[in-house]
Design a protein around this motif. Structure first.
Motif, PDB file in Angstrom:
ATOM      1  N   MET A  33      42.017  12.665 -22.452  1.00 56.04           N
ATOM      2  CA  MET A  33      40.869  13.126 -21.667  1.00 56.04           C
ATOM      3  C   MET A  33      40.886  12.517 -20.269  1.00 56.04           C
ATOM      4  SD  MET A  33      37.829  13.211 -24.511  1.00 56.04           S
ATOM      5  CE  MET A  33      36.554  13.398 -23.293  1.00 56.04           C
ATOM      6  N   THR A  34      41.233  11.246 -20.170  1.00 59.56           N
ATOM      7  CA  THR A  34      41.275  10.578 -18.864  1.00 59.56           C
ATOM      8  C   THR A  34      42.343  11.200 -17.970  1.00 59.56           C
ATOM      9  OG1 THR A  34      40.554   8.516 -19.886  1.00 59.56           O
ATOM     10  CG2 THR A  34      41.562   8.348 -17.705  1.00 59.56           C
ATOM     11  N   ILE A  35      43.533  11.393 -18.531  1.00 56.57           N
ATOM     12  CA  ILE A  35      44.616  12.005 -17.749  1.00 56.57           C
ATOM     13  C   ILE A  35      44.244  13.442 -17.377  1.00 56.57           C
ATOM     14  CG2 ILE A  35      47.008  12.816 -17.860  1.00 56.57           C
ATOM     15  CD1 ILE A  35      47.572  10.310 -19.595  1.00 56.57           C
ATOM     16  N   GLY A  36      43.702  14.181 -18.339  1.00 54.65           N
ATOM     17  CA  GLY A  36      43.304  15.563 -18.080  1.00 54.65           C
ATOM     18  C   GLY A  36      42.216  15.655 -17.031  1.00 54.65           C
ATOM     19  N   PHE A  37      41.245  14.738 -17.097  1.00 55.45           N
ATOM     20  CA  PHE A  37      40.156  14.737 -16.114  1.00 55.45           C
ATOM     21  C   PHE A  37      40.700  14.446 -14.718  1.00 55.45           C
ATOM     22  CE2 PHE A  37      36.740  12.611 -13.752  1.00 55.45           C
ATOM     23  CZ  PHE A  37      35.762  13.587 -13.813  1.00 55.45           C
ATOM     24  N   ALA A  38      41.563  13.432 -14.621  1.00 50.42           N
ATOM     25  CA  ALA A  38      42.123  13.077 -13.312  1.00 50.42           C
ATOM     26  C   ALA A  38      42.928  14.230 -12.742  1.00 50.42           C
ATOM     27  CB  ALA A  38      42.989  11.830 -13.437  1.00 50.42           C
TER      28      ALA A  38
END
Length: 146
Positions: A33-38
């Motif tokens: 989720m963090t990578i996708g959000f960034a």
């Protein structure tokens, strides 16, 4: 009846280490989720910044939304393909280990000793554990290094 300080007051079992300690099992989800959000926020901002130079807010909004949808599809497809690849790799390695346990049990047993040696457990200390594991092929396969 008196009880000493060392004895528990009730008959309830004392929780073991594994039962009393809780660990998060959502680390991979949070990472994704963090990578996708960034990634999902960087590209739309860059695109809309570039489109804003055209002077039309309608083009900026449509372009930004189009990028959001296409980016979501792309990221979802990439995650799906990565999961399928991981699953296929695991199945392939498991099949190989099953074959090796049946055809080369001596070498597979030696791998168990090597794995435990990597944790600093001597061959003598690990002998009874390896003997227990190798009695059941399913348990033996689960200890494979791959």
């Amino acid at each position: 009846m008196s009880t000493s300080i060392a004895e528990p007051m009730s008959e309830a079992p004392i929780p073991t280490h594994a039962a009393s300690e809780r660990h998060s099992e959502s680390g991979a989800i949070i990472r994704d989720m963090t990578i996708g959000f960034a990634d999902g926020m960087t590209v739309p901002f860059a695109l809309t910044a570039g489109l804003s130079s055209l002077g039309s807010s309608k083009i900026v909004i449509i372009g930004g939304l189009a990028e959001l949808f296409s980016g979501a599809i792309s990221m979802g497809l990439g995650a799906y393909l990565a999961a399928v690849t991981d699953r296929d790799h695991y199945k392939s390695e498991e099949a190989r280990e099953r074959e090796e346990v049946l055809t080369k049990p001596g070498a597979e047993k030696e791998e168990c000793y090597e794995i435990l040696d990597g944790y600093g457990i001597s061959r003598e200390a690990s002998q009874s554990v390896v003997e227990c594991l190798t009695r059941d092929n399913e348990q033996w396969i689960r200890v494979s290094p791959e």
